[in-house]
Write a protein that holds these residues in place. Structure first.
Motif, PDB file in Angstrom:
ATOM      1  N   GLY A 132      17.288  -6.363  -6.956  1.00 38.14           N
ATOM      2  CA  GLY A 132      16.717  -5.034  -7.065  1.00 38.14           C
ATOM      3  C   GLY A 132      15.596  -4.843  -6.062  1.00 38.14           C
ATOM      4  N   ARG A 133      15.298  -3.597  -5.732  1.00 40.95           N
ATOM      5  CA  ARG A 133      14.320  -3.321  -4.676  1.00 40.95           C
ATOM      6  C   ARG A 133      13.020  -2.756  -5.250  1.00 40.95           C
ATOM      7  NH1 ARG A 133      16.998   0.700  -0.664  1.00 40.95           N
ATOM      8  NH2 ARG A 133      17.754   1.577  -2.625  1.00 40.95           N
ATOM      9  N   LEU A 134      11.918  -3.204  -4.669  1.00 42.04           N
ATOM     10  CA  LEU A 134      10.607  -2.627  -4.935  1.00 42.04           C
ATOM     11  C   LEU A 134      10.159  -1.909  -3.682  1.00 42.04           C
ATOM     12  CD1 LEU A 134       7.933  -2.256  -6.493  1.00 42.04           C
ATOM     13  CD2 LEU A 134       7.228  -4.508  -5.633  1.00 42.04           C
ATOM     14  N   ILE A 135       9.813  -0.632  -3.832  1.00 41.37           N
ATOM     15  CA  ILE A 135       9.362   0.181  -2.696  1.00 41.37           C
ATOM     16  C   ILE A 135       7.941   0.639  -3.005  1.00 41.37           C
ATOM     17  CG2 ILE A 135       9.779   2.257  -1.328  1.00 41.37           C
ATOM     18  CD1 ILE A 135      12.623   0.878  -3.387  1.00 41.37           C
ATOM     19  N   LEU A 136       6.997   0.322  -2.129  1.00 40.61           N
ATOM     20  CA  LEU A 136       5.606   0.673  -2.366  1.00 40.61           C
ATOM     21  C   LEU A 136       4.924   1.063  -1.063  1.00 40.61           C
ATOM     22  CD1 LEU A 136       3.651  -1.903  -1.342  1.00 40.61           C
ATOM     23  CD2 LEU A 136       4.669  -2.953  -3.358  1.00 40.61           C
ATOM     24  N   ASP A 137       3.786   1.747  -1.208  1.00 42.49           N
ATOM     25  CA  ASP A 137       3.013   2.136  -0.024  1.00 42.49           C
ATOM     26  C   ASP A 137       1.523   1.962  -0.280  1.00 42.49           C
ATOM     27  OD1 ASP A 137       2.014   4.348  -1.441  1.00 42.49           O
ATOM     28  OD2 ASP A 137       3.522   5.701  -0.664  1.00 42.49           O
ATOM     29  N   GLY A 138       0.798   1.811   0.806  1.00 44.97           N
ATOM     30  CA  GLY A 138      -0.651   1.759   0.784  1.00 44.97           C
ATOM     31  C   GLY A 138      -1.160   2.028   2.187  1.00 44.97           C
ATOM     32  N   ARG A 139      -2.416   2.404   2.297  1.00 45.44           N
ATOM     33  CA  ARG A 139      -2.978   2.632   3.624  1.00 45.44           C
ATOM     34  C   ARG A 139      -3.285   1.300   4.300  1.00 45.44           C
ATOM     35  NH1 ARG A 139      -5.577   6.086   0.056  1.00 45.44           N
ATOM     36  NH2 ARG A 139      -5.287   8.325   0.381  1.00 45.44           N
TER      37      ARG A 139
END
Length: 252
Positions: A132-139
């Protein structure tokens, strides 16, 4: 911290007005379409803009957020009945229930301590199926986004649905090592009422992200610096956008 944009109904309305659908949402929808992903988790879903779009695209979406005022606003959106809404956080995630999990809107920055961050990643790993995939963002802290977080650099009007305007600005105080930044958001309403919201942001660099994901049982598949999939450091977006894969657990 208070995080009033998520917990005060008046500020939730302001937040929604300032954050319509954007290119980051287009990015996440494209990532979602890259693979067969029947069951999707949106952790830190806020007022549900992305969760509802994913559900309308045919996915079975569970949206989780600790802020009741945000969830109340989400449930009022058209299409909200397609989504399963849960008031809670990563501690409430069911095991092996999702094919993809999204942690968007820079929510990663609000998991300030190492314990919170590690706990969230391990809970997300346990909630995902193998591969399964984890998609995340941050600066990206290398871009030092907080340098412009003062009244002169952030003051702007926000037009609400009734046509009135709220004047907003942000003030920040970086820690000595610049890994954490304390912020106060100000909102001045037309009747003279001023509301504030406080938060602490934790910025993690590429190496920290890779190491912490690996420790939680993920393999980083892609890491971008912008919403057009630019390499890290080569986009004006100044992001760190991660697509990671849940690896099989190694039994002792």
């Amino acid at each position: 911290m208070w995080h009033g944009e998520y917990r005060d109904p008046r500020l939730v309305e302001v937040y929604d007005a300032e954050h319509p659908w954007g290119w980051e949402d287009d990015f996440f929808m494209r990532v979602l379409a890259d693979r067969m992903t029947p069951r999707v988790l949106d952790l830190g879903c806020g007022t549900g803009r992305l969760a509802i779009a994913m559900a309308e695209a045919g996915h079975e979406v569970t949206a989780v957020d600790p802020a009741r005022a945000s969830l109340d606003a989400a449930r009022r959106r058209p299409g909200a009945a397609r989504v399963r809404w849960i008031e809670g956080s990563f501690e409430t995630l069911p095991p092996r229930s999702f094919d993809a999990a999204f942690l968007t809107g820079h929510v990663t920055e609000l998991l300030v301590t190492d314990e919170e961050w590690s706990g969230a990643l391990h809970a997300l790993r346990d909630s995902l199926t193998v591969d399964g995939r984890l998609i995340l963002d941050g600066r990206d802290p290398a871009a030092r986004p907080w340098r412009g977080w003062d009244r002169a650099g952030t003051e702007r009007p926000i037009v609400l649905s009734d046509g009135s305007s709220v004047i907003a600005w942000t003030e920040s105080v970086p820690a000595a090592d610049e890994r954490t930044v304390s912020v106060v958001h100000h909102y001045l309403f037309p009747d003279g009422l001023e509301l504030t919201s406080t938060a602490v942001h934790r910025f993690r660099d590429e190496t920290t992200l890779r190491d912490s994901l690996r420790a939680a049982g993920f393999r980083v598949d892609q890491l971008y610096g912008g919403w057009s999939r630019e390499p890290v450091g080569l986009s004006e977006d100044g992001e760190l956008i991660v697509i990671a894969i849940a690896e099989p657990r190694i039994l002792p």
